[in-house]
Scaffold this motif. Structure first.
Motif, mmCIF file in Angstrom:
data_model
loop_
_atom_site.group_PDB
_atom_site.id
_atom_site.type_symbol
_atom_site.label_atom_id
_atom_site.label_comp_id
_atom_site.label_asym_id
_atom_site.label_seq_id
_atom_site.Cartn_x
_atom_site.Cartn_y
_atom_site.Cartn_z
ATOM 1 N N GLU A 42 0.859 -1.179 0.000
ATOM 2 C CA GLU A 42 0.000 0.000 0.000
ATOM 3 C C GLU A 42 0.902 1.238 0.000
ATOM 4 O O GLU A 42 2.102 1.140 0.264
ATOM 5 C CB GLU A 42 -0.915 0.008 1.221
ATOM 6 N N PRO A 43 0.361 2.404 -0.294
ATOM 7 C CA PRO A 43 1.202 3.604 -0.262
ATOM 8 C C PRO A 43 1.855 3.808 1.096
ATOM 9 O O PRO A 43 1.211 3.655 2.139
ATOM 10 C CB PRO A 43 0.203 4.720 -0.578
ATOM 11 N N HIS A 57 -0.442 3.558 -7.964
ATOM 12 C CA HIS A 57 -0.528 4.363 -6.748
ATOM 13 C C HIS A 57 0.815 5.072 -6.577
ATOM 14 O O HIS A 57 1.810 4.682 -7.177
ATOM 15 C CB HIS A 57 -0.786 3.515 -5.501
ATOM 16 N N THR A 183 -2.414 12.466 -4.794
ATOM 17 C CA THR A 183 -2.472 11.017 -4.772
ATOM 18 C C THR A 183 -2.762 10.477 -6.161
ATOM 19 O O THR A 183 -3.183 11.222 -7.053
ATOM 20 C CB THR A 183 -3.520 10.511 -3.754
ATOM 21 N N TYR A 185 -4.490 6.810 -7.941
ATOM 22 C CA TYR A 185 -5.203 5.572 -7.636
ATOM 23 C C TYR A 185 -5.871 5.048 -8.909
ATOM 24 O O TYR A 185 -6.049 5.789 -9.886
ATOM 25 C CB TYR A 185 -6.240 5.800 -6.541
#
Length: 450
Positions: A42-43, A57, A183, A185
Motif C-alpha cells: 500500500e502507499p 498508486h 495522490t 489511484y
C-alpha cells in the motif's frame, strides 16, 4: 524480411549485444523498478525514507528527502517528492491536482523510455482536478469529472510530483494540507471527490536490498540484462525507424535461447558495455559543454532516439524534467579543469542581476562521488531560493562557498555548502527557466578554487 532462425556468429552477437545494452539500459532500469513497486502492499515509505506505492498508486513525503535515500541518484532538497509507478496491464489511473495557489509545482510523469507524456504544472496553467493516465490501447469510457486525459504507449510509467517548499517551519506547516491531496489511484476507485491522505502517518516497509551501500541501488545487472530484455521489447513498441533495431535484437535473442555460446557472448558483451555506462555516470563525460567547465543537456525527458543522452542521464541522474520545466547544469571541475575536491575551498559568485533567471526557483546542490548527499552537522545540501538567510554583498552579488572542513570565515556560514573531503560534484537546477537559460545566453558562474 524476417531474420529469425538465421545462423549467426558469437562475434556478431557480441557486437549487437553491446549496442542493445547501451540502448536498453534505461528501459530495463524502468522494468526492474516496477518489480519493486509490485512488492509494496500500500502507499507508504520504503525504509521510512522513500515514498512508494503499489502499481497505479504513489507515496508522498511530507518534508524533504533524507540523505540516506539510495533509490534515485541526485535527489533534490528544494521540493517535497512523491513517487510511484503505473502499470498499463492494471488499467488506467487517476492523478489528483489540488489547488496549489501561488506555490510552484510540477508533476513529472514519464513512460518506460523516460520520456514525459504529460503537461501538469504551474508553468502550464493546470487547473485543480482529476486527470486520467491511460495506455493508448485503452478504449474504456472516460467518466464525468475528469479534467484531462494523458496517454502513454509503454507498459510502465513513473509518476513523480514535486512541490516547492521553503526551508522554514512555517512553510512546512502551510504545505501539509496541499500535500495530503496529492495522490494516484486506479480509475475504478474514482468517484469525483478530492481524496486526502495524511502522508505524515503512512506505513513504513522494510527496504530489503534497496538503498544498501553508498551508490544508487543497482537497477540493471549486466549478467541478467539479456534475460530481461525480451520482456522489455514486448513492453515498449518501436519508435518510427526503430523497427530494424528491434529485428537485430530479436535475432540474437532468439539465437541465444538455443545456443549457450551465443548466450554467453551476450552476457560478456553486456559486462563490457557496462564499463561504458559507468563512464557516462561522470557528468564531465556527457552533455553539452558551456562556459566554466559546466555541462548541460536539452533533451531531458524528451530523448526520443537520443540514446546516448538517455542512457547517460539514466545512469547519472535519472528522472529529469523536460528543459522548459527544469534546466540542469552539471559540474565536476573547477575553472582550471581540476576535479572538485572537498579538501579545498571553492566560490561560486553570482554577479549583481545574474542569479539564475527563473519563474520557479533555483538551487545549487553538492553531491558526493556517488551522486548523493554528503551528511553533515548543518543538515545542509543545497542553497538557493528556498533559503531566506542567504547573505548578499552590498553590490547585490551573491557568493556561495563550497568545501573545506569549515567555512573560510564565520560570516561565510549562511552561504556555505559542506562537501566531502574527496571528489564531489555541483548541480545547478533552474526550475521554470527563462528563455535566456533555454537559449544558452545565461550560464552558471565558474567554480573558483581558493
Amino acid at each position: 524480411m524476417s531474420t529469425v532462425g538465421q545462423k549467426i556468429t558469437t562475434a556478431y552477437a557480441s557486437s549487437i549485444g553491446r549496442t542493445a545494452y547501451l540502448w536498453g539500459w534505461p528501459l530495463v532500469n524502468m522494468h526492474n523498478r516496477l518489480s519493486i513497486m509490485e512488492q509494496v502492499p500500500e502507499p507508504g515509505l520504503i525504509g521510512g525514507i522513500v515514498p512508494a506505492g503499489p502499481p497505479n498508486h504513489i507515496g508522498m513525503l511530507h518534508d524533504y528527502i533524507r540523505p540516506e535515500e539510495r533509490v534515485v541518484a541526485c535527489p533534490n532538497q528544494d521540493v517535497v517528492y512523491g513517487f510511484g509507478s503505473l502499470d498499463a496491464e492494471r488499467g488506467p489511473a487517476v492523478v489528483q491536482v489540488p489547488d496549489f495557489g501561488d506555490r510552484f509545482w510540477v508533476y513529472q510523469i514519464v513512460n518506460q523510455r523516460t520520456d514525459s507524456f504529460v503537461e501538469l504544472g504551474k508553468m502550464y496553467g493546470t487547473v485543480p482536478g482529476h486527470y486520467l493516465l491511460a495506455h493508448d490501447d485503452w478504449d474504456g469510457e472516460i467518466p464525468e469529472g475528469i479534467s484531462g486525459v494523458f496517454r502513454y504507449d509503454t507498459r510502465i510509467a513513473i509518476v513523480i510530483p514535486r512541490v516547492f517548499m521553503d526551508d522554514t517551519a512555517a512553510d512546512r506547516e502551510d504545505i501539509a494540507s496541499i500535500i495530503n491531496q496529492i495522490t494516484v489511484y486506479p480509475l475504478s476507485d474514482f468517484d469525483g471527490s478530492m481524496k486526502t491522505v495524511d502522508w505524515s502517518k503512512v506505513p513504513v516497509f522494510e527496504n530489503g536490498e534497496q538503498g544498501a551501500g553508498q551508490g544508487e541501488t543497482q537497477w540493471v545487472d549486466p549478467n541478467t540484462f539479456f534475460d530481461v530484455l525480451p520482456a522489455v521489447l514486448k513492453e515498449i513498441p518501436a519508435l518510427p525507424g526503430e523497427e530494424g533495431l528491434y529485428a537485430w535484437f530479436q535475432t540474437v535473442l532468439e539465437a541465444s535461447s538455443k545456443d549457450p555460446q551465443i548466450a554467453a557472448a551476450l552476457r560478456e558483451a553486456a559486462v563490457e558495455a557496462d564499463a561504458t555506462v559507468q563512464e557516462l555516470f561522470e557528468f564531465r563525460n556527457f552533455g553539452i559543454s558551456v562556459p566554466g567547465n559546466w555541462t548541460t543537456q536539452r533533451s531531458g525527458a524528451q530523448f526520443g532516439t537520443d540514446y546516448l543522452m538517455r542512457t547517460a542521464v539514466g545512469k547519472s541522474n535519472i528522472f529529469v524534467n523536460t528543459p522548459n520545466e527544469t534546466t540542469y547544469f552539471y559540474q565536476d571541475l573547477d575553472e582550471d579543469g581540476r576535479r572538485l575536491d572537498g579538501s579545498h575551498h571553492y566560490e561560486v559568485r553570482f554577479e549583481t542581476g545574474e542569479l539564475p533567471p527563473v519563474r520557479g526557483f533555483w538551487s545549487l546542490t553538492v553531491y558526493n562521488k556517488h551522486h548523493f548527499f554528503h551528511p553533515n552537522e548543518l543538515d545542509r545540501y543545497s542553497l538557493g531560493t528556498k533559503n531566506q538567510g542567504l547573505v548578499f554583498a552590498e553590490d547585490g552579488s551573491l557568493t556561495l562557498y563550497i568545501g573545506g572542513a569549515k567555512p573560510g570565515s564565520a560570516d561565510q556560514l549562511p552561504n556555505w555548502l559542506p562537501a566531502p573531503d574527496e571528489e564531489f560534484s555541483l548541480f545547478l537546477r533552474a526550475y521554470w527557466p527563462e528563455d535566456s537559460v533555454l537559449e544558452g545566453s545565461w550560464t552558471p558562474p565558474v567554480a573558483q578554487r581558493r
